[in-house]
Design an enzyme around this catalytic site. Structure first.
Site, PDB file in Angstrom:
ATOM      1  N   SER A 223      37.154  35.411  48.673  1.00 55.25           N
ATOM      2  CA  SER A 223      37.722  36.756  48.529  1.00 55.25           C
ATOM      3  C   SER A 223      36.767  37.762  49.166  1.00 55.25           C
ATOM      4  CB  SER A 223      37.877  37.076  47.038  1.00 55.25           C
ATOM      5  OG  SER A 223      36.590  37.134  46.445  1.00 55.25           O
TER       6      SER A 223
ATOM      7  N   ASP B 220      40.790  35.171  51.441  1.00 54.74           N
ATOM      8  CA  ASP B 220      41.812  35.319  50.402  1.00 54.74           C
ATOM      9  C   ASP B 220      41.993  36.807  50.072  1.00 54.74           C
ATOM     10  OD1 ASP B 220      43.564  34.391  48.409  1.00 54.74           O
ATOM     11  OD2 ASP B 220      41.978  34.410  46.888  1.00 54.74           O
ATOM     12  N   HIS B 221      43.218  37.286  50.086  1.00 51.95           N
ATOM     13  CA  HIS B 221      43.539  38.683  49.734  1.00 51.95           C
ATOM     14  C   HIS B 221      42.752  39.733  50.528  1.00 51.95           C
ATOM     15  CE1 HIS B 221      46.192  37.751  46.359  1.00 51.95           C
ATOM     16  NE2 HIS B 221      45.335  36.806  46.020  1.00 51.95           N
TER      17      HIS B 221
ATOM     18  N   GLU C 203      51.632  38.672  51.959  1.00 51.60           N
ATOM     19  CA  GLU C 203      52.206  38.648  50.602  1.00 51.60           C
ATOM     20  C   GLU C 203      53.360  39.637  50.479  1.00 51.60           C
ATOM     21  OE1 GLU C 203      49.381  38.674  47.334  1.00 51.60           O
ATOM     22  OE2 GLU C 203      50.703  39.943  46.139  1.00 51.60           O
TER      23      GLU C 203
ATOM     24  N   GLY D 268      44.106  35.160  37.123  1.00 52.40           N
ATOM     25  CA  GLY D 268      43.277  35.205  35.927  1.00 52.40           C
ATOM     26  C   GLY D 268      43.704  34.244  34.831  1.00 52.40           C
TER      27      GLY D 268
ATOM     28  N   ASP E  62      41.461  29.462  41.439  1.00 56.70           N
ATOM     29  CA  ASP E  62      40.133  30.049  41.306  1.00 56.70           C
ATOM     30  C   ASP E  62      39.674  29.964  39.840  1.00 56.70           C
ATOM     31  OD1 ASP E  62      37.829  31.522  41.376  1.00 56.70           O
ATOM     32  OD2 ASP E  62      38.677  33.309  42.272  1.00 56.70           O
ATOM     33  N   THR E  63      40.466  30.548  38.934  1.00 54.95           N
ATOM     34  CA  THR E  63      40.065  30.661  37.522  1.00 54.95           C
ATOM     35  C   THR E  63      39.662  29.318  36.895  1.00 54.95           C
ATOM     36  OG1 THR E  63      41.489  32.583  37.309  1.00 54.95           O
ATOM     37  CG2 THR E  63      40.836  31.517  35.270  1.00 54.95           C
TER      38      THR E  63
HETATM   39  O1  G3H Z   1      42.933  36.188  43.883  1.00 55.50           O
HETATM   40  C1  G3H Z   1      41.853  36.561  43.428  1.00 55.50           C
HETATM   41  C2  G3H Z   1      40.742  35.625  43.302  1.00 55.50           C
HETATM   42  O2  G3H Z   1      40.706  35.024  42.050  1.00 55.50           O
HETATM   43  C3  G3H Z   1      39.445  36.259  43.717  1.00 55.50           C
HETATM   44  O3  G3H Z   1      38.841  37.026  42.735  1.00 55.50           O
HETATM   45  O4  G3H Z   1      37.857  39.042  43.918  1.00 55.50           O
HETATM   46  O5  G3H Z   1      36.906  38.204  41.747  1.00 55.50           O
HETATM   47  O6  G3H Z   1      36.582  36.905  43.851  1.00 55.50           O
HETATM   48  P1  G3H Z   1      37.481  37.849  43.065  1.00 55.50           P
HETATM   49  P1  13P Z   2      44.041  31.875  39.570  1.00 53.57           P
HETATM   50  O1  13P Z   2      43.443  33.111  38.981  1.00 53.57           O
HETATM   51  O2  13P Z   2      45.238  31.422  38.803  1.00 53.57           O
HETATM   52  O3  13P Z   2      43.062  30.771  39.766  1.00 53.57           O
HETATM   53  O4  13P Z   2      44.602  32.279  41.034  1.00 53.57           O
HETATM   54  C1  13P Z   2      43.747  32.287  42.134  1.00 53.57           C
HETATM   55  C2  13P Z   2      44.363  32.912  43.336  1.00 53.57           C
HETATM   56  O5  13P Z   2      45.553  33.124  43.439  1.00 53.57           O
HETATM   57  C3  13P Z   2      43.461  33.244  44.436  1.00 53.57           C
HETATM   58  O6  13P Z   2      44.117  33.882  45.473  1.00 53.57           O
HETATM   59 ZN    ZN Z   3      45.685  35.199  44.845  1.00 53.29          ZN
END
Ligand code: G3H
Ligand code: 13P
Ligand code: ZN
Length: 303
Positions: free
Chosen positions: A50, A82-83, A134, A179, A254-255
């Protein structure tokens, strides 16, 4: 093997009714554990960072550690942003050597989302970098004051969006959120909507965000070693299988990996005399690797 464009992984997965795992990492040990799991399972994956992970690790460090860890592997890896929220961060990642980026302009209106996404696609194509975008808002349905139409992905919009932007994959909003607290009651995805999007877009590569399971074992272990995560609820394995069956071919996690890693640290530090970093990091890696292996097995399941 050098890093590959994510598109080839997604198309291959979609054709086989499987999904590629996209795993977020924030440090060297998480990356190493994910790559080890892939080697053991003989399966490639998408290594995702991210914007905040980039700020934490440094983009040049990310490139070096990813290249080093993946260079002698038989399986394929993509390095993915990511994002990404702006053209500038996408460009920065492409210039640095990422093989895939996500431009997340879902906070803009439809036309502005198209405009920004198109700009990123134009730049990325010059370097054979794949682009994910997205549509809809991945923020959970329960407790949301907004209307469902403004959150969930519309199949008609998806068709227009893909046509107008030239993206390689689309993140859809079908009831998940990021999350640890995704649902209050049962874990429920909008599978009928997914089927419609899949059909309308002519089986275009679709991405599921917010796919962590928060499974019982993970939570029990976290709590056993002092963690507190009351009311956590994720996407169950059956919903994941259904989503793959009806068109999802990239799954973001991620979570679950954050929890597994932290549990490993907590477990080792139950012994209060330990202060050697390698002892607890090793255990954190072991627990992460275990979780990734389970995901890879689930995602590669024919349904
Ligand atoms: O989609 C979001 C991911 O879980 C990334 O989260 O910005 O805390 O690294 P973060
Ligand atoms: P989770 O928080 O469900 O792991 O999703 C992660 C995610 O979508 C990262 O882009
Ligand atoms: Zn995501």
């Amino acid at each position: 093997m050098s890093l590959v464009n994510a598109k080839e992984l997604l198309i291959k997965a979609k054709n086989k009714k499987q999904a590629v795992g996209a795993f977020n990492f924030t440090n060297f040990e998480q990356l190493k554990a994910i790559v080890n799991a892939c080697k053991k399972e003989n399966t490639g994956c998408i290594l995702a960072v991210s914007e905040s992970a980039i700020a934490f690790m440094g983009i040049d460090n990310i490139i070096e550690i990813v290249k080093n860890e993946t260079k002698n592997t038989k399986v394929k890896f993509a390095l993915h942003l990511d994002h990404g929220k702006s053209y500038e961060i996408c460009k920065k990642c492409i210039d640095a050597g990422f093989t895939s980026v996500m431009i997340d302009a879902s906070h803009f209106n439809f036309e502005d989302n198209i405009k920004l996404t198109k700009k990123v696609v134009k730049y990325a194509k010059k370097f054979n970098v794949s682009v994910e975008a997205e549509l809809g808002k991945i923020e959970g349905i329960e407790d949301n004051t907004k209307s469902l139409e403004s959150i969930l992905t519309s199949p008609t919009d998806a068709v227009n969006f893909i046509k107008k932007t030239g993206i390689d994959s689309l993140a859809v909003s079908i009831g998940t959120s990021h999350g640890a607290y995704k649902f209050k009651g049962e874990s429920k995805l909008q599978i009928e909507l997914l089927k419609q999007i899949n059909k309308a877009t002519n089986f275009f590569p679709l991405v599921l965000h917010g796919a962590s399971s928060l499974n019982e074992n993970l939570i029990l272990n976290f709590e056993k070693f002092g963690g507190k995560i009351n009311g956590a609820k994720g996407v169950d394995d059956n919903s994941i299988k259904q989503s793959i069956k009806y068109g999802i071919c990239k799954i973001n996690v991620d979570t679950d990996l954050r929890i597994a890693f932290t549990t490993g640290i907590k477990e080792t530090l139950q012994n209060e005399s330990i202060f050697n970093l390698r002892e607890y990091l090793k255990n954190a890696m072991k627990r992460t690797e275990y979780e990734v292996i389970k995901k890879l097995q689930l995602f590669s399941l024919k349904v």
